[in-house]
Design a protein around this motif. Structure first.
Motif, PDB file in Angstrom:
ATOM      1  N   SER A   1      93.996 -29.073  25.923  1.00  0.00           N
ATOM      2  CA  SER A   1      93.187 -27.908  25.615  1.00  0.00           C
ATOM      3  C   SER A   1      93.503 -26.774  26.591  1.00  0.00           C
ATOM      4  CB  SER A   1      91.717 -28.303  25.715  1.00  0.00           C
ATOM      5  OG  SER A   1      90.963 -27.435  24.947  1.00  0.00           O
ATOM      6  N   GLY A   2      93.660 -25.590  26.062  1.00  0.00           N
ATOM      7  CA  GLY A   2      93.846 -24.424  26.919  1.00  0.00           C
ATOM      8  C   GLY A   2      95.267 -24.179  27.380  1.00  0.00           C
ATOM      9  N   CYS A   3      96.245 -24.870  26.810  1.00  0.00           N
ATOM     10  CA  CYS A   3      97.610 -24.643  27.282  1.00  0.00           C
ATOM     11  C   CYS A   3      98.318 -23.553  26.477  1.00  0.00           C
ATOM     12  CB  CYS A   3      98.408 -25.941  27.304  1.00  0.00           C
ATOM     13  SG  CYS A   3      98.719 -26.609  25.683  1.00  0.00           S
ATOM     14  N   GLY A   4      97.606 -22.901  25.601  1.00  0.00           N
ATOM     15  CA  GLY A   4      98.187 -21.724  24.949  1.00  0.00           C
ATOM     16  C   GLY A   4      98.795 -21.970  23.581  1.00  0.00           C
ATOM     17  N   LYS A   5      98.496 -23.104  22.986  1.00  0.00           N
ATOM     18  CA  LYS A   5      99.075 -23.424  21.673  1.00  0.00           C
ATOM     19  C   LYS A   5      98.632 -22.410  20.617  1.00  0.00           C
ATOM     20  CE  LYS A   5      97.019 -27.461  21.463  1.00  0.00           C
ATOM     21  NZ  LYS A   5      96.225 -27.429  22.711  1.00  0.00           N
ATOM     22  N   SER A   6      97.322 -22.197  20.556  1.00  0.00           N
ATOM     23  CA  SER A   6      96.814 -21.252  19.551  1.00  0.00           C
ATOM     24  C   SER A   6      97.351 -19.862  19.828  1.00  0.00           C
ATOM     25  CB  SER A   6      95.288 -21.206  19.579  1.00  0.00           C
ATOM     26  OG  SER A   6      94.760 -22.449  19.238  1.00  0.00           O
ATOM     27  N   THR A   7      97.365 -19.487  21.087  1.00  0.00           N
ATOM     28  CA  THR A   7      97.850 -18.159  21.460  1.00  0.00           C
ATOM     29  C   THR A   7      99.286 -17.965  20.957  1.00  0.00           C
ATOM     30  OG1 THR A   7      96.472 -18.277  23.434  1.00  0.00           O
ATOM     31  CG2 THR A   7      98.190 -16.589  23.394  1.00  0.00           C
TER      32      THR A   7
ATOM     33  N   HIS B   1      96.323 -31.648  18.663  1.00  0.00           N
ATOM     34  CA  HIS B   1      95.937 -32.383  19.870  1.00  0.00           C
ATOM     35  C   HIS B   1      96.380 -33.822  19.772  1.00  0.00           C
ATOM     36  CE1 HIS B   1      92.300 -29.712  20.886  1.00  0.00           C
ATOM     37  NE2 HIS B   1      93.169 -29.610  21.847  1.00  0.00           N
TER      38      HIS B   1
HETATM   39  N1  ATP Z   1      90.667 -13.923  23.490  1.00  0.00           N
HETATM   40  C1  ATP Z   1      90.866 -14.463  24.712  1.00  0.00           C
HETATM   41  N2  ATP Z   1      90.469 -13.792  25.813  1.00  0.00           N
HETATM   42  C2  ATP Z   1      90.656 -14.302  27.046  1.00  0.00           C
HETATM   43  N3  ATP Z   1      91.260 -15.478  27.294  1.00  0.00           N
HETATM   44  C3  ATP Z   1      91.695 -16.195  26.239  1.00  0.00           C
HETATM   45  C4  ATP Z   1      91.519 -15.723  24.893  1.00  0.00           C
HETATM   46  N4  ATP Z   1      92.036 -16.630  24.045  1.00  0.00           N
HETATM   47  C5  ATP Z   1      92.517 -17.622  24.826  1.00  0.00           C
HETATM   48  N5  ATP Z   1      92.318 -17.361  26.136  1.00  0.00           N
HETATM   49  C6  ATP Z   1      92.744 -18.192  27.267  1.00  0.00           C
HETATM   50  O1  ATP Z   1      94.097 -18.502  27.087  1.00  0.00           O
HETATM   51  C7  ATP Z   1      94.348 -19.850  27.363  1.00  0.00           C
HETATM   52  C8  ATP Z   1      95.021 -20.512  26.190  1.00  0.00           C
HETATM   53  O2  ATP Z   1      94.142 -20.526  25.084  1.00  0.00           O
HETATM   54  P1  ATP Z   1      94.517 -21.146  23.689  1.00  0.00           P
HETATM   55  O3  ATP Z   1      93.377 -20.922  22.783  1.00  0.00           O
HETATM   56  O4  ATP Z   1      95.817 -20.643  23.260  1.00  0.00           O
HETATM   57  O5  ATP Z   1      94.635 -22.688  24.055  1.00  0.00           O
HETATM   58  P2  ATP Z   1      94.915 -23.922  23.096  1.00  0.00           P
HETATM   59  O6  ATP Z   1      96.098 -24.608  23.636  1.00  0.00           O
HETATM   60  O7  ATP Z   1      94.969 -23.500  21.686  1.00  0.00           O
HETATM   61  O8  ATP Z   1      93.647 -24.812  23.371  1.00  0.00           O
HETATM   62  P3  ATP Z   1      92.832 -25.737  22.345  1.00  0.00           P
HETATM   63  O9  ATP Z   1      93.656 -26.951  22.173  1.00  0.00           O
HETATM   64  O10 ATP Z   1      91.568 -26.013  23.054  1.00  0.00           O
HETATM   65  O11 ATP Z   1      92.657 -24.984  21.084  1.00  0.00           O
HETATM   66  C9  ATP Z   1      93.033 -20.477  27.746  1.00  0.00           C
HETATM   67  O12 ATP Z   1      92.963 -20.578  29.139  1.00  0.00           O
HETATM   68  C10 ATP Z   1      92.007 -19.510  27.268  1.00  0.00           C
HETATM   69  O13 ATP Z   1      90.915 -19.478  28.142  1.00  0.00           O
END
Ligand code: ATP
Ligand code: MG
Lengths: 257, 254
Positions: free
Chosen positions: A45-51, A193
């Motif tokens: 979680s939080g490693c930036g996949k969605s981003t 995940h």
């Molecule tokens: N809109 C936003 N504003 C500020 N920080 C953000 C935003 N979106 C994501 N982040 C930060 O960027 C990092 C990556 O977020 P992201 O959602 O890409 O993670 P993820 O890998 O998709 O996690 P998960 O598996 O929980 O969905 C996280 O630390 C999150 O706190």
């Protein structure tokens, strides 16, 4: 002009800045995705996949580095970059059929045959007049996939589409997704995940690590044809990925050949 | 969603028990000789007056006048509120442009407009429609704006993925998304319109349920006053019931 890599990412860095805190969500990402391939992106979680997926999809355009889809810089979302969100995101006031119609380009709005074709593809022909509230989570997600596919995307981006589903429904939908991929020959990128899901679906498994989000490793998996969840190839690939996340002694499963 | 449950005998017994108890107490006070005709009528007298008003047509005339005023004022308010509400929701600049005036006008109750309305429009229909308009327009307008504001942003994101043009965004996301809130505004607006018409008619009118109240008072006829009050209450409830039913018919997706 044929582009072999439908996605090309070079030195992608993404920083979230809310005025007070800076979060480096992605750092120096490089990734190439071949046209027609199936890629899994996995990480905690939080490693930036969605981003990363949102950037590929054009839902987020503030970043540094280079992100090319189909040879050109991504500036906005579009129908050719299909996106399936973790929540099904069907409009609650439209029926299944109307939800798909809503998504279609102007010249296809009246094309009922197209809508029926894709509902049939996900096995929901009998539900075209149902409202989203009458569907189960898995069914709603299938409609969301049908909606994306009906727009004939070049690439389909899926952000944990089965994350909220029970194990059995999940396996069924994975099978369906594979079949669709083989039939429609669309490039697919799935964020997940779930290690089993990543290994079973992806020909390439991109392993990411957090803080800052980086790509740690990219595995090529070959599970043979047809893919088997029970075979040794699957077990081996799964073990490799597990080793990325856990130390040898902690591997929480055993397998035998 | 609630399952439609069949209501049993006990439910209906309980439902009508309190009104029945009130009637019994009322009647027993009368029999004990405790009611004075110029402060509190007997049930018999009230019933007699109701029949009399029904027969000579005054019942229908008064209700008809009030209801038609409410409908006119309400529809005027509905159209205005929806147009302004949508403009404000869609154009932030228009929001800024109108915000201060709206914030100041909003707390002024409809009855506070009565003197000005009479000076402007006289004591005819127009002044009443104006008061009703004022009463109904704010709740509808505010709930329209609020309804658009609270639409989940994720639907707008979805719309960008499918390159949905603005006109379709309004038709397929903004209007249906805001509709539950708009319906709430309409219910509150009709309620307010009804209250406003009674207030307006009590001050300057020769017909209507509000007029029945002030007329009954000046004649020292509490039976007419109470009949008028009951009409206000019963018709208020009927209108609200109709709107609740309409909401159920229109908003099928919740
Ligand atoms: N809109 C936003 N504003 C500020 N920080 C953000 C935003 N979106 C994501 N982040 C930060 O960027 C990092 C990556 O977020 P992201 O959602 O890409 O993670 P993820 O890998 O998709 O996690 P998960 O598996 O929980 O969905 C996280 O630390 C999150 O706190
Ligand atoms: Mg995520």
């Amino acid at each position: 002009m044929a582009v072999e890599n439908i996605v090309e990412i070079k030195h992608l860095t993404k920083v979230f800045n809310d005025g007070k805190n800076e979060v480096k969500a992605l750092e120096d990402i490089g990734l190439e995705i071949k046209e027609g391939s199936f890629t899994s992106i996995i990480g905690g979680s939080g490693c930036g996949k969605s981003t990363m997926l949102r950037i590929i999809g054009g839902l987020d355009t503030e970043y540094t580095g280079e992100v090319l889809v189909n040879g050109s810089k991504v500036t906005a979302p579009s129908r050719e970059k299909g996106f399936v969100f973790q929540d099904h995101r069907l409009l609650p006031w439209l029926t299944v059929k109307e939800n798909i119609r809503f998504s279609l380009p102007k010249e296809q709005k009246k094309n009922d045959a197209l809508i029926k074709e894709y509902l049939a593809l996900v096995g929901l022909s009998d539900f075209e007049n149902s409202l989203p509230k009458q569907l189960s989570g898995g069914m709603a997600q299938r409609v969301a996939i049908a909606r994306a596919l009906a727009n004939k995307p070049k690439i389909l981006l899926l952000d944990e589409p089965f994350g909220a589903l029970d194990a059995i429904t999940k396996v069924n939908l994975q099978e369906e997704l594979l079949k669709i991929w083989q039939k429609e020959k669309i490039t697919m990128v799935i964020v997940t995940h779930d290690i089993d899901e990543a290994v079973y679906l992806g020909e390439n498994v991109v392993v990411m690590t957090p803080r800052p989000g980086r790509i740690k490793q990219i595995y090529k998996t070959d599970l043979g044809t047809p893919r088997l969840r029970t075979g040794s190839l699957f077990a081996k690939a799964r073990e490799d990925i597990y080793k990325e996340f856990f130390k040898e002694a902690e591997i929480p499963f055993t397998y035998n050949i | 969603m609630n399952k439609p449950q069949k209501k049993g005998v006990f439910y209906w017994f309980l439902y009508f028990a309190l009104p029945l108890i009130i009637l019994i107490i009322w009647e027993s006070f009368d029999r004990a000789g405790k009611l004075k005709p110029y402060t509190m009528p007997s049930l018999e007298k009230l019933f007699g007056t109701t029949v009399e008003y029904a027969k000579n047509g005054q019942l229908l005339t008064n209700i008809g006048v009030s209801v038609s005023l409410v409908l006119e004022g309400f529809f005027l308010a509905l159209v205005t509120a929806l147009i302004i509400g949508m403009l404000i929701s869609l154009f932030p600049k228009f929001d800024t442009f109108t915000d201060l005036i709206i914030q100041i006008l909003k707390p002024i109750p409809p009855i506070a407009w009565i003197p000005l309305a009479i000076l402007w429009f006289g004591i005819g229909q127009e002044s009443k429609i104006f008061i009703i308009f004022i009463g109904a327009v704010f709740p509808i307008f505010l709930n329209t704006v609020d309804g658009v504001k609270t639409i989940d942003k994720k639907y707008f994101e979805l719309a960008t993925v499918y390159e949905i043009p603005k006109s379709e965004l309004i038709k397929n996301i903004i209007i249906p998304g805001a509709l539950p809130s708009i319906m709430t505004g309409i219910r509150l607006g009709v309620g307010n319109a009804w209250v406003s018409v009674v207030a307006a008619e009590m001050i300057g009118a020769t017909k209507g349920v509000g007029y029945m109240l002030s007329n009954g008072r000046s004649l020292s006829r509490p039976d007419i006053v109470i009949l008028g009050m009951l009409l206000v209450g019963i018709f208020g409830k009927i209108m609200d019931d109709i709107l609740r039913l309409l909401r159920k018919k229109v908003i099928t997706w919740l």
